[in-house]
Design an enzyme around this catalytic site. Structure first.
Site, PDB file in Angstrom:
ATOM      1  N   ASN A 111       0.847  -1.193   0.000  1.00  0.00           N
ATOM      2  CA  ASN A 111       0.000   0.000   0.000  1.00  0.00           C
ATOM      3  C   ASN A 111       0.879   1.238   0.000  1.00  0.00           C
ATOM      4  OD1 ASN A 111      -2.927  -0.945   0.252  1.00  0.00           O
ATOM      5  ND2 ASN A 111      -1.822  -2.189   1.770  1.00  0.00           N
ATOM      6  N   GLU A 112       1.220   1.670  -1.191  1.00  0.00           N
ATOM      7  CA  GLU A 112       2.129   2.796  -1.355  1.00  0.00           C
ATOM      8  C   GLU A 112       1.420   4.092  -0.970  1.00  0.00           C
ATOM      9  OE1 GLU A 112       4.986   2.038  -1.560  1.00  0.00           O
ATOM     10  OE2 GLU A 112       5.491   0.589  -3.100  1.00  0.00           O
ATOM     11  N   PRO A 113       2.189   5.180  -0.778  1.00  0.00           N
ATOM     12  CA  PRO A 113       1.582   6.463  -0.433  1.00  0.00           C
ATOM     13  C   PRO A 113       0.398   6.780  -1.345  1.00  0.00           C
ATOM     14  CG  PRO A 113       3.962   6.639  -0.386  1.00  0.00           C
ATOM     15  CD  PRO A 113       3.654   5.252  -0.864  1.00  0.00           C
ATOM     16  N   THR A 139      10.350   1.975  -3.416  1.00  0.00           N
ATOM     17  CA  THR A 139      10.160   0.537  -3.211  1.00  0.00           C
ATOM     18  C   THR A 139      10.904  -0.259  -4.275  1.00  0.00           C
ATOM     19  OG1 THR A 139       8.003   0.932  -2.243  1.00  0.00           O
ATOM     20  CG2 THR A 139       8.384  -1.269  -3.134  1.00  0.00           C
TER      21      THR A 139
END
Ligand code: PGA
Length: 637
Positions: A172-174, A191
């Site tokens: 769950n990236e920014p 990442t």
């Protein structure tokens, strides 16, 4: 969504330490990751056995990456040595790279099998890892089904998490919302950069992944997020103490009733209670604490140390220090002098000088020095300038490449070299080449027919290692080090494993013991003391520590100082530094050129020259002399 289940959670809800006033999530700080994982594994065992007694399943949410490696090792040990059965366990993994087959060497499915599933008695039908090969038009349905399967299993009892440097949990990236569910996501640049070594270059890292959402994770009844090593310290502090924000998805755990961060001392080092304990409550003002506090205060107030005034001390929890010392100014002077004394152009000590306030002793001169580098280029990145200076100043230096580094060399670079060899042999004629020609032919064949990321046969590893050897010798020569003074230990554990999956053994330790005995150094330079335990630098550091334990009774070792450098971790900050070695503009330029000589050098490693400049700027802002760049070392306590 908050957990709605009324049944008892796997363990009591976390209790906050009283000094944790800035922390909005419970944090447990363990001395060592291994110890933390033993405790966590014991909790998992209780959950599994309780469910066994009830005739029910235990549902675990699992994570991949370096962080859970020691946990999985402990779970496998519990199964093998203490008979813990996983027959009633159902697992759901957080995520998978999109586009990777489950047998791809870097797929999370393969990782889980290698690390855990292949070594325990779990029913294969109970294992769920998102499938990275679902066709695009079926992804939506697939992700909805994944959510449904979790619910049908009764929901996740315990969710294990790591944290990425972007603050991600799962992938769950920014930008991920609190409500997000299982879906396909685009991976963040940071990442992908962090995965670059595993994939032999950032360009090979998949761009997408399938991940459980933040909302999926928050439905788990209990959550434990683990983090080890210095380079997670910043993001851990943000998630625990910062605002709840989509920019750091781990911060959403602040809203969960039973989430705990389980961290080692290094990953905890940016929490306020560790970084600035004087803001939390009374502290013992040792010289070390006062030094740390004043450097922190100067940075906080953006002022040189000598310009700090009593009011600033008072406003930042340090009034008792001022009272104790009778005013701030004497402390300013003491701290300024101590900072000043870290600066030296003589990393091996300055012969015939008064060394009472220098980082390194003058005698003996010259010193025998061993510079240990986990992969061959690591020490050059972190302390190329120091190395050059040691040699220039007449010390007896050996550069010790601990592993061959062959995993870093790309197939295409090895192939190009082998093709040149082959062509050269054809030009020179059969007589002069004979066996070598056949060897080159064989290598070209092996490399040409090799699937990307498949294990290298021994011959290929050897040629890759030789290529890197050449580069290291050339780089060391730029620093003035003769070729025969560069040693290659080729530690066996590296040849047996892959990144994140290294396991060292007594043969590795023995190699290091032999080098230490042979050279009986006065100075050792090494890295890895504060790194994630599954990283290469931490594994090599562990090997070196064990070797050092063996030679400790020998008299020469009493006269040996150990200096730490940092590579690919957070660079040292001024309050952590025991030796700051300035680099001239020319020297910095040489260092950059030297690093560019490596085909395998990454952007992250090249950024070290900027870090060296930033550190010099930080010293300047503290009111010290203005240098072009500084390399930093910490003396082992
Ligand atoms: P790591 O990854 O354990 O390899 O550091 C953690 C994560 O990205 O979640």
């Amino acid at each position: 969504m908050k957990p709605t289940e009324t049944e008892s959670s796997p363990a009591a809800a976390p209790v906050r330490a009283p000094e944790a006033v800035f922390e909005k999530i419970a944090v447990t700080i363990a001395e060592h990751p291994a110890e933390a994982c033993r405790q966590l594994a014991a909790g998992i065992r209780q959950l599994i056995e309780r469910r066994q007694a009830e005739g029910r399943q235990a549902v675990l949410g699992l994570a991949t990456g370096s962080t859970p490696v020691p946990l999985y090792r402990e779970l496998v040990r519990l199964h093998r040595e203490e008979g813990l059965s996983f027959a009633n366990v159902v697992t759901f993994n957080l995520d998978e790279y999109y586009g990777l087959e489950r047998h791809h060497p870097e797929s999370y499915h393969r990782f889980m099998c290698d690390q855990l599933f292949d070594h325990i008695d779990i029913d294969p039908d109970h294992i769920h890892v998102p499938d990275g090969t679902v066709p695009p038009d079926e992804i939506l349905q697939y992700c909805q089904d994944y959510e449904r399967l979790i619910d049908e299993a009764g929901g996740i009892d315990l969710q294990i998490l790591g944290i990425g440097r972007t603050g991600h949990i799962g992938f769950n990236e920014p930008g991920s919302t609190r409500e997000s569910l299982t879906r396909r996501i685009t991976l963040d640049r940071v990442t992908r950069q962090d995965a670059a070594t595993d994939f032999l270059g950032v360009e090979n890292v998949p761009r997408f992944a399938i991940t459980m959402g933040v909302g999926t994770i928050l439905r788990a009844r209990k959550i434990v997020l683990m983090a080890w090593g210095e380079n997670k310290a910043g993001v851990v502090a943000e998630a625990v103490e910062g605002p709840v924000t989509e920019a750091v998805s781990a911060s959403f755990l602040q809203g969960h009733g039973d989430a705990t961060f389980l961290v080692d001392r290094c990953a905890a080092s940016h929490l306020t209670r560790v970084r600035a304990p004087w803001l939390v409550g009374p502290v013992e003002w040792s010289a070390g604490t006062a030094f740390r506090a004043v450097v922190w205060l100067a940075q906080k107030c953006a002022k040189p140390v000598l310009k700090l005034v009593d009011e600033e001390y008072n406003e930042h929890g340090m009034s008792d220090l001022v009272t104790e010392r009778g005013g701030g100014y004497p402390i300013n002077i003491e701290v300024f002098n101590r900072l000043q004394q870290t600066i030296t152009g003589w990393p091996g000590g300055k012969p015939d000088a008064d060394d009472s306030n220098r980082p390194e002793r003058a005698d003996p001169y010259p010193k025998r020095v061993l510079v240990f580098s986990p992969e061959p280029q690591d020490a050059l990145v972190a302390m190329g300038g120091v190395l050059e200076r040691l040699i220039e100043q007449g010390h007896d230096v050996r550069f010790v490449a601990m592993t061959s580094g062959s995993l870093r060399v790309r197939d295409e670079d090895a192939l190009r070299f082998c093709r040149v060899l082959l062509e050269l042999s054809e030009l020179s004629g059969e007589e002069s080449w004979g066996g070598q020609e056949r060897e080159a032919e064989k290598l070209v064949r092996l490399l040409d027919g090799k699937a990307p990321f498949s294990e290298d046969p021994q011959e290929v590893r050897r040629i890759k290692a030789l290529l890197l050897r050449g580069e290291v010798r050339d780089a060391c020569a730029v620093c003035g080090l003769a070729r025969q003074r560069v040693l290659f230990l080729d530690l066996p554990f590296y040849e047996r494993g892959r990144y994140r999956r290294f396991l060292s053994g007594p043969d590795d330790v023995q190699c290091c013991v032999e080098v230490l005995r042979e050279f009986q150094p006065h100075q050792i330079y090494t890295t890895g003391a504060t790194a994630d335990p599954s990283s290469l630098s931490a594994v090599t550091y562990g090997v070196l520590e064990s070797a050092f334990d063996q030679v400790r009774p020998e008299s020469w070792s009493q006269d040996c100082r150990v200096w730490h450098y940092r590579c690919r971790e957070n660079p040292y900050q001024p309050h952590e530094i025991s030796m700051a070695m300035p680099l001239s503009p020319d020297q910095l330029e040489r260092k950059a050129r030297l690093l560019l000589g490596f085909q395998t050098i990454s952007k992250v490693e090249l950024a070290v020259c900027d870090e060296n400049r930033d550190l010099a700027a930080a010293y300047d802002r503290l009111g010290l002399a203005e240098y072009e760049a500084i390399e930093a070392l910490q003396r082992r306590r």
